[in-house]
Design a protein around this motif. Structure first.
Motif, PDB file in Angstrom:
ATOM      1  N   ASP A  58     -14.117   0.944   3.675  1.00 10.23           N
ATOM      2  CA  ASP A  58     -13.122   0.247   4.712  1.00 10.23           C
ATOM      3  C   ASP A  58     -13.100  -0.548   5.297  1.00 10.23           C
ATOM      4  N   TRP A 111       0.852   8.635   3.801  1.00 10.68           N
ATOM      5  CA  TRP A 111       1.690   8.392   2.702  1.00 10.68           C
ATOM      6  C   TRP A 111       1.708  10.069   1.591  1.00 10.68           C
ATOM      7  N   GLU A 123      -1.909  -2.130   6.061  1.00  8.43           N
ATOM      8  CA  GLU A 123      -2.682  -2.202   6.767  1.00  8.43           C
ATOM      9  C   GLU A 123      -2.575  -2.607   7.848  1.00  8.43           C
ATOM     10  N   LEU A 126       0.794  -1.578  -0.023  1.00  4.88           N
ATOM     11  CA  LEU A 126      -0.224   0.127  -0.217  1.00  4.88           C
ATOM     12  C   LEU A 126       0.819   1.369   0.101  1.00  4.88           C
ATOM     13  N   LYS A 127       2.051   1.418   0.860  1.00  8.98           N
ATOM     14  CA  LYS A 127       2.382   2.324   1.027  1.00  8.98           C
ATOM     15  C   LYS A 127       3.838   2.868  -0.498  1.00  8.98           C
ATOM     16  N   THR A 181     -14.409  -2.876   7.429  1.00  7.14           N
ATOM     17  CA  THR A 181     -15.742  -2.862   8.078  1.00  7.14           C
ATOM     18  C   THR A 181     -15.566  -1.840   9.676  1.00  7.14           C
ATOM     19  N   HIS A 182     -15.179  -0.937   8.556  1.00  9.39           N
ATOM     20  CA  HIS A 182     -14.737   0.184   9.532  1.00  9.39           C
ATOM     21  C   HIS A 182     -15.856   1.447   8.994  1.00  9.39           C
ATOM     22  N   HIS A 239      -6.684   5.842   6.871  1.00 10.64           N
ATOM     23  CA  HIS A 239      -5.762   6.337   7.581  1.00 10.64           C
ATOM     24  C   HIS A 239      -4.287   5.786   7.246  1.00 10.64           C
ATOM     25  N   ARG A 240      -3.906   4.703   6.929  1.00  8.87           N
ATOM     26  CA  ARG A 240      -2.351   4.391   6.814  1.00  8.87           C
ATOM     27  C   ARG A 240      -1.861   5.764   5.072  1.00  8.87           C
ATOM     28  N   ARG A 295     -15.879   0.818  17.216  1.00  9.52           N
ATOM     29  CA  ARG A 295     -15.646   1.587  16.778  1.00  9.52           C
ATOM     30  C   ARG A 295     -14.894   1.728  15.059  1.00  9.52           C
ATOM     31  N   LEU A 296     -13.545   0.703  15.800  1.00  9.51           N
ATOM     32  CA  LEU A 296     -12.701   0.872  14.430  1.00  9.51           C
ATOM     33  C   LEU A 296     -12.948   0.279  13.745  1.00  9.51           C
ATOM     34  N   GLY A 297     -14.112  -1.065  14.020  1.00  7.28           N
ATOM     35  CA  GLY A 297     -13.700  -1.776  12.383  1.00  7.28           C
ATOM     36  C   GLY A 297     -13.371  -3.438  12.400  1.00  7.28           C
ATOM     37  N   LEU A 298     -12.340  -3.113  13.799  1.00 10.37           N
ATOM     38  CA  LEU A 298     -11.578  -4.261  14.108  1.00 10.37           C
ATOM     39  C   LEU A 298     -11.828  -5.292  14.758  1.00 10.37           C
ATOM     40  N   ARG A 337     -21.462   2.125  10.591  1.00  8.91           N
ATOM     41  CA  ARG A 337     -20.600   3.261  11.433  1.00  8.91           C
ATOM     42  C   ARG A 337     -20.615   4.334  10.735  1.00  8.91           C
ATOM     43  N   ALA A 353      -9.088  -3.541   3.813  1.00  3.54           N
ATOM     44  CA  ALA A 353      -8.482  -4.017   5.543  1.00  3.54           C
ATOM     45  C   ALA A 353      -9.195  -2.825   6.250  1.00  3.54           C
ATOM     46  N   SER A 354      -9.740  -2.372   7.694  1.00  2.24           N
ATOM     47  CA  SER A 354     -10.295  -1.274   8.726  1.00  2.24           C
ATOM     48  C   SER A 354      -9.144  -0.185   8.507  1.00  2.24           C
ATOM     49  N   GLY A 355      -8.883   1.332   7.895  1.00  2.59           N
ATOM     50  CA  GLY A 355      -8.416   1.789   8.601  1.00  2.59           C
ATOM     51  C   GLY A 355      -6.771   2.143   7.431  1.00  2.59           C
ATOM     52  N   TYR A 360      -4.055   2.826  14.239  1.00  2.00           N
ATOM     53  CA  TYR A 360      -4.663   2.378  12.945  1.00  2.00           C
ATOM     54  C   TYR A 360      -2.760   2.292  12.877  1.00  2.00           C
ATOM     55  N   TRP A 368     -21.809   3.678  21.566  1.00  2.00           N
ATOM     56  CA  TRP A 368     -22.365   4.191  20.613  1.00  2.00           C
ATOM     57  C   TRP A 368     -23.418   5.214  20.825  1.00  2.00           C
ATOM     58  N   HIS A 408     -10.956  -0.090   0.049  1.00  2.00           N
ATOM     59  CA  HIS A 408      -9.908  -1.309   1.204  1.00  2.00           C
ATOM     60  C   HIS A 408     -10.333  -2.156   1.876  1.00  2.00           C
ATOM     61  N   ALA A 427      -4.041  -4.752   9.548  1.00  2.00           N
ATOM     62  CA  ALA A 427      -4.672  -6.296   9.063  1.00  2.00           C
ATOM     63  C   ALA A 427      -3.788  -7.130   8.763  1.00  2.00           C
ATOM     64  N   GLN A 428      -2.281  -6.967   8.219  1.00  2.00           N
ATOM     65  CA  GLN A 428      -1.561  -7.455   7.495  1.00  2.00           C
ATOM     66  C   GLN A 428      -0.227  -7.270   7.852  1.00  2.00           C
TER      67      GLN A 428
END
Lengths: 306, 429
Positions: A129, A119, B315, A88-89, A131-132, A114-115, B197-200, A170, A109-111, B269, A199, A107, B317-318
């Motif tokens: 993203d 960058w 990411e 991703l980077k 399940t976020h 944000h990553r 909240r973060l969906g993780l 969410r 992957a959650s977050g 994250y 929530w 994506h 999860a990865q």
């Protein structure tokens, strides 16, 4: 407005209202026009970076950017360097080097957005993203509610289904709360996250009890595969307890509307006759998605509004 | 061999004294010792502790020498004040035979900075299906006494029972990574308000507590020794307290990061905060500190887990789970336990040296600071504070969760059987 739109919490009430008002202005400006195009983002580059298949969301963003005259690049994970294992980077740095002003990212992957925002210099828009969150879905839903009911403050919104795995839920809980709506979540307890009590929403398990007190019912997509992990016993039992059919729809107040972010499982969480009824806003949601996303891209990339 | 005269150090934080180190042992302790020819180490204001012992270190060699080697990990350990580390078995190949544990042990001897004590795998290939040759590893030159599938739980209760029983023959101990795998499929962080909240995907506290409860009952039933790795929840502390009150032969460790950090870190994250078991809540942190203070938790184990940049710059999860710990462990204990007055220096020595050495059956470590004892010592300046700079760490990896955080305590010198491995805060080799 913040530089990125990563989650509903990035928008305070003024920002969110500004997006909805801007979307309404865009709709007005384009209404009845033969050429549905504004010159606002001419010379700007928007990259649609999609790590998940999502034809509808990608097309919606693509159309939004094109109607603002931006240059649009679709970068799908399949058939690109991403499928050859690029990180991703590295992808982010590549886009950065090419001078992307905005990156719309979907994506699994959650977050991940944000990553990405760490960058790249351009604005990052989260197009879903993991399940976020899926903040532009919540914006288009809020826009649709306001369009139909004329307000958001005090509107009672019941969100039904797989809240646990839903980025739509969410984002909607956060944004609708910000905009003054009262949100109720209804689902089997297995499909509500541990921690849902924190929530800004009421939580219940009984759809029939919630419907008469709902101005809006938002049905979430439920994947039948979830039953294999024992989230519920069978599709039939799920449908019987949490599906919205004509009988249940009749319990809604007269003005109430039925929403679904799509894609629908007709016969599972929503009956065909409900999806096709006059209460249903499902097609409007798709149309509103384009104008709402135009508003987001305009506000993030186009500078301050007039 | 160099003779050292350590001037004015405070053994276990007590009154200042001189410590004379000759031929690998403490020769004398007293006021104004004079030893001509000895190298003088000025230690006024420094606290002297027995060399620290880590029950839980990942040195990554063989297999992932790009992340850490026995050499680089040993240097990190010495700089953290350790004189012995237990090298976990999840290498490639897995340390499940006498051959591999002897190789790791020899690499440690060659590095010569700490005693590298290999941990043997409980099951072949960490697969959780059949016992590895535990006796062969115990009888090898590495003299393995701690066995663990760490990274994986020995989830099969019958296999766990047999492992607990079998190692009684050579006074071994099973160090369990307590994680019910069916409850943590795909888990990314502590299951609670923040994961919602973060969906993780959530890692429920019950997945750890259920295994600990099961295993203390098994250990009681067969009269075996059980050690619980990286205890992370308040409920686990309660179960351990109950088990110890019944006389179960159970010991437990807590990591520095679980003493200091919470699941709030996941909000960035940034996968540098991804670890298994995950960072928990404020209430868990408080229970872990209380458990370490009252001795329910016996030891601090670092779970030092180096990872290459590409395994963390991704990411969430990865990313691979795990974080560095050796070089900041003592600082974190000072910050969370000593400065708030929950543990005195004797307590630090007990939890970071004496008890882990006993659990690992290391005769030369965790000994009193007294004449005739092996000179495994660390001198620490408890007042020095500095921000952690990952680039300055001796570890080959950079995945420190403390980057930029100011922490107290600086290891000034470390002695392994009378040989200085660290002097003036720098490794000697």
């Amino acid at each position: 407005m913040k530089r990125h739109l990563l989650e509903a919490a990035d928008l305070d009430r003024d920002d969110a209202t500004l997006v909805l008002d801007t979307a309404a202005q865009i709709d007005q400006a384009l209404a009845g026009r033969e050429v549905k195009k504004l010159p606002t983002l001419r010379g700007r580059t928007v990259v649609n970076l999609f790590y998940e298949d999502s034809t509808r969301t990608r097309i919606s963003f693509e159309l939004a950017a094109k109607r603002l005259s931006a240059d649009v690049i679709n970068f799908s994970a399949k058939g690109s360097s991403v499928s050859k294992g690029e990180s991703l980077k590295d992808t982010a740095l590549t886009l950065e080097a090419m001078g992307a002003d905005g990156v719309v990212v979907r994506h699994s992957a959650s977050g991940a957005p944000h990553r990405l925002a760490h960058w790249v210099r351009g604005s990052v828009v989260n197009a879903g993203d993991g399940t976020h969150e899926h903040p532009t879905q919540a914006l288009l839903d809020a826009y649709t509610i306001r369009q139909r009911l004329g307000r958001l403050d005090g509107v009672r919104v019941t969100i039904v289904g797989d809240v646990l795995h839903s980025r739509v839920a969410r984002s909607n809980v956060g944004l609708l709360h910000t905009l003054g709506a009262q949100v109720t979540l209804v689902a089997p307890p297995t499909l509500l996250p541990v921690g849902v009590g924190s929530w800004p929403a009421e939580v219940g398990y009984d759809l029939d009890a919630a419907l008469p007190k709902s101005d809006v019912v938002m049905m979430l997509r439920v994947q039948a595969e979830r039953m294999n992990a024992s989230f519920f016993p069978s599709a039939r039992e799920y449908s019987r307890r949490y599906g919205l059919d004509a009988r249940r729809m009749a319990a809604l107040p007269d003005e109430a509307i039925v929403m679904h972010p799509g894609p629908m499982n007709r016969g599972m969480e929503i009956a065909a006759e409900v999806a096709d009824s006059v209460r249903s806003t499902i097609v409007e949601q798709v149309a509103n998605g384009v104008s709402t996303r135009m508003a987001v891209l305009y506000l993030l990339l186009g500078g301050s509004p007039q | 061999m160099t003779t050292y005269l350590i001037k004015g150090a405070r053994p276990l934080g007590g009154a200042p004294a001189d410590i004379l180190v000759t031929d690998g042992r403490i020769a004398a302790i007293g006021d104004s010792l004079d030893a001509t020819g000895a190298e003088v180490v000025q230690a006024a204001g420094l606290v002297a502790l027995p060399g620290l012992v880590d029950l839980h270190t990942h040195l990554r060699e063989p297999g992932r020498e790009d992340a850490e080697t026995v050499q680089t990990g040993s240097r990190a350990a010495a700089l953290g004040g350790f004189t012995a580390v237990h090298a976990m078995a999840n290498t490639d190949p897995v340390a499940d035979t006498a051959g591999v544990v002897e190789q790791v042990w020899r690499l440690g001897q060659e590095a010569g900075l700490v005693d590298v004590v290999p941990v043997g795998a409980v099951t072949v290939g960490l697969a959780g299906e059949r016992l590895a040759e535990l006796g062969a590893m115990a009888d090898s030159a590495a003299r393995v006494r701690v066995f663990s599938d760490d990274g994986h739980c020995v989830a099969d209760p019958a296999l766990m029972r047999r492992a607990l029983e079998y190692v009684k023959a050579f006074d071994g101990v099973i160090a369990q990574h307590a994680e019910e795998p069916r409850l943590t499929a795909g888990a990314q962080m502590h299951e609670g308000d923040r994961s919602a909240r973060l969906g993780l995907t959530g890692w429920p506290a019950a997945a750890e507590e259920a295994i600990i409860a099961r295993d203390v009952l098994l250990a009681e039933h067969v009269g075996a020794r059980l050690h619980v790795c990286h205890v992370s929840t308040a409920g686990s502390v309660e179960i351990l307290r109950w088990a110890k009150s019944r006389g179960v032969r159970v010991t437990a460790e807590v990591t520095p990061h679980h003493l200091l950090l919470t699941d709030a870190c996941a909000e960035s994250y940034d996968p540098v905060f991804k670890v298994n078991p995950p960072l928990r809540t404020d209430a868990d942190v408080e229970a872990l500190r209380a458990g370490l203070a009252d001795g329910t938790i016996d030891a601090v184990g670092t779970d030092h887990a180096p990872h290459a940049v590409e395994d963390k710059e991704s990411e969430w999860a990865q990313a691979r789970p795990g974080m560095l710990g050796l070089e900041q462990a003592l600082s974190v204990v000072i910050e969370t336990m000593v400065e708030p007055g929950r543990l005195d220096w004797a307590g630090v020595a007990d939890r970071m040296s004496v008890r882990p050495a006993q659990i690992g059956r290391l005769a030369d470590h965790g000994r009193p600071i007294a004449p005739g004892e092996p000179a495994n010592l660390v001198l620490v300046d408890p007042t020095a504070r500095a921000a952690v700079d990952p680039a300055a760490l001796a570890s080959r990896s950079r995945n420190s969760p403390y980057a930029g955080r100011e922490l107290p305590g600086r290891v000034v010198a470390t002695f392994l059987r009378g040989t200085a491995t660290v002097l003036d805060g720098k490794a000697t080799r």
